[in-house]
Design an enzyme around this catalytic site. Structure first.
Site, short mmCIF file in Angstrom:
data_model
loop_
_atom_site.label_atom_id
_atom_site.label_comp_id
_atom_site.label_asym_id
_atom_site.label_seq_id
_atom_site.Cartn_x
_atom_site.Cartn_y
_atom_site.Cartn_z
CB SER A 1 37.50 39.29 44.62
OG SER A 1 37.90 38.66 43.43
CG LEU A 2 34.59 42.92 39.80
CD1 LEU A 2 35.03 43.83 38.66
CD2 LEU A 2 33.09 42.68 39.73
NE ARG A 3 40.71 36.05 42.09
CZ ARG A 3 40.41 35.19 43.07
NH1 ARG A 3 40.01 33.96 42.77
NH2 ARG A 3 40.55 35.54 44.33
NE ARG A 4 38.66 35.59 46.73
CZ ARG A 4 39.30 36.35 47.60
NH1 ARG A 4 38.72 37.41 48.13
NH2 ARG A 4 40.53 36.04 47.98
NE ARG B 1 38.30 41.25 53.71
CZ ARG B 1 38.99 40.95 52.63
NH1 ARG B 1 38.37 40.42 51.59
NH2 ARG B 1 40.28 41.12 52.58
NE ARG C 1 38.03 46.79 49.93
CZ ARG C 1 38.49 48.01 49.67
NH1 ARG C 1 37.76 48.87 48.99
NH2 ARG C 1 39.69 48.37 50.09
N GLY C 2 37.74 45.43 53.95
CA GLY C 2 38.40 45.51 55.25
C GLY C 2 39.45 44.43 55.40
CG ASN C 3 42.74 45.27 57.66
OD1 ASN C 3 43.12 45.52 56.53
ND2 ASN C 3 42.87 46.12 58.66
CB CYS D 1 43.96 43.01 42.67
SG CYS D 1 43.93 44.67 43.37
CB SER E 1 46.34 44.84 57.51
OG SER E 1 47.25 44.02 56.81
NE ARG F 1 47.57 46.60 52.58
CZ ARG F 1 46.65 45.70 52.23
NH1 ARG F 1 46.98 44.65 51.51
NH2 ARG F 1 45.40 45.85 52.61
CE LYS G 1 45.08 38.03 48.17
NZ LYS G 1 44.31 39.28 48.22
CG ASP G 2 47.36 42.88 47.62
OD1 ASP G 2 46.26 42.53 47.15
OD2 ASP G 2 47.63 42.81 48.83
CB THR H 1 33.54 37.99 47.58
OG1 THR H 1 34.80 38.16 46.90
CG2 THR H 1 32.42 38.07 46.56
#
Length: 321
Positions: free
Chosen positions: A133-136, A159, A153-155, A246, A13, A11, A87-88, A131
């Site tokens: 993330s739904l997990r967080r 963020r 969102r973003g790198n 994710c 980033s 990627r 994790k991705d 965040t």
């Protein structure tokens, strides 16, 4: 001796390029040590997850948001190797591709970065926390239902800027990315795993290649970390059984309990303890189970099945609707 050029897809980033560069440095040292005829070239690839930044990950939908285009380039033989944040990576890889190595994991936990250097407990009532993330967010809502959680969102660097410019009191990021960038000093506190269980594979990298590339596979085997590979395998099997990615509220973390043997050489024996969670997005229900075993695949399946018996599949089905 003519050197083969290994084209490494990544990627675009800053984090992706940094960790890819770190992996290439390590592989070049192995090539020199073992007199292997390889050199490396980086190719930047834009993924769907990088293009769509104005909506949350859960609403973008689909698995492999940050890897699909890279994997297609590998299948098309435009690149030979990809360095992913584990994790991705979807729990199932496309036919013909394999994780050739999982190097030693760095910090797996989530990091809280707050303007005032506060911990999660110290954040004021109603603090605005970012965040994607739904997990967080599920786990944070269970712990601190008063917090105002908003998508960010973003790198990593963008963020961190948004923390200063968009009125956030704090943001949550994976600590591993901050460490790889050399930005550990930005971390206010690490979230304990009993408060916020990490994403599957968080802190680990996956080095993906074509499974018929025997030359490259031989090199990557020298870079694989035995313990990280076993623990991440357990986590990824857990994810696969739950058919998760994710963008759903799933977390898992496995630890190795050494018993005997030379672990570095891959002959060590021991047990793995895997903790898995599935949470309702609003934090009203957090399902969590821990088991210990010596077979990472079976362990991942067993923890997932325990959560399914408690209703994890119904929670995930509702999230996907």
């Amino acid at each position: 001796m003519t050197k083969r050029t290994i084209v490494v897809g990544t990627r675009q980033s800053q984090l992706a390029l940094t960790q890819t560069g770190q992996v290439i440095d390590a592989l070049e040292k192995l090539c020199a040590e073992h007199r292997l005829p390889f050199k490396f070239e980086i190719r930047k690839i834009m993924t769907k997850g990088d293009r769509i930044l104005d909506v949350t990950l859960s609403k973008v939908g689909g698995k492999g948001l940050f890897v699909k285009e890279i994997e297609q380039a590998m299948l098309d033989k435009e690149i030979d190797l990809a360095v992913h944040s584990m994790k991705d990576m979807p729990s199932e890889l496309p036919e013909g591709l394999i994780n050739g190595a999982i190097p030693q994991r760095v910090e797996p936990r989530d990091a809280l970065i707050s303007k005032e250097g506060l911990s999660l407990e110290e954040l004021p009532h109603g603090a605005k926390v970012g965040t994607s993330s739904l997990r967080r967010s599920s786990q944070l809502r269970a712990k601190r239902p008063d917090l105002q959680l908003e998508s960010i969102r973003g790198n990593i660097d963008s963020r961190l800027r948004k923390l200063e410019t968009e009125g956030f009191d704090a943001i949550i990021l994976a600590a591993a990315g901050l460490k790889r960038m050399g930005w550990e000093d930005r971390i206010s506190s690490l979230l304990p795993v009993d408060v916020c269980l990490p994403a599957v594979g968080q802190g680990a990298l996956g080095l993906e290649c074509r499974e018929d590339d025997a030359e490259l596979m031989a090199l990557l085997s020298l870079y694989n970390d035995h313990i990280t590979s076993l623990t991440v395998t357990a986590e990824r099997r857990f994810l696969a059984v739950l058919n998760g990615g994710c963008q759903v509220p799933i977390g898992a973390f496995a630890v190795w309990n050494e018993a005997a043997g030379d672990v570095a050489a891959g002959s060590g024996t021991g047990l793995i303890t895997l903790t898995g969670m599935v949470g309702a997005p609003d934090g009203s229900l957090i399902l969590k189970e821990s088991l210990t075993g010596d077979d990472p695949v079976q362990l991942g399946e067993d923890v997932a099945q325990k959560l399914i018996l408690q209703g994890a599949d119904r929670i995930l089905a509702a999230v996907r609707e």
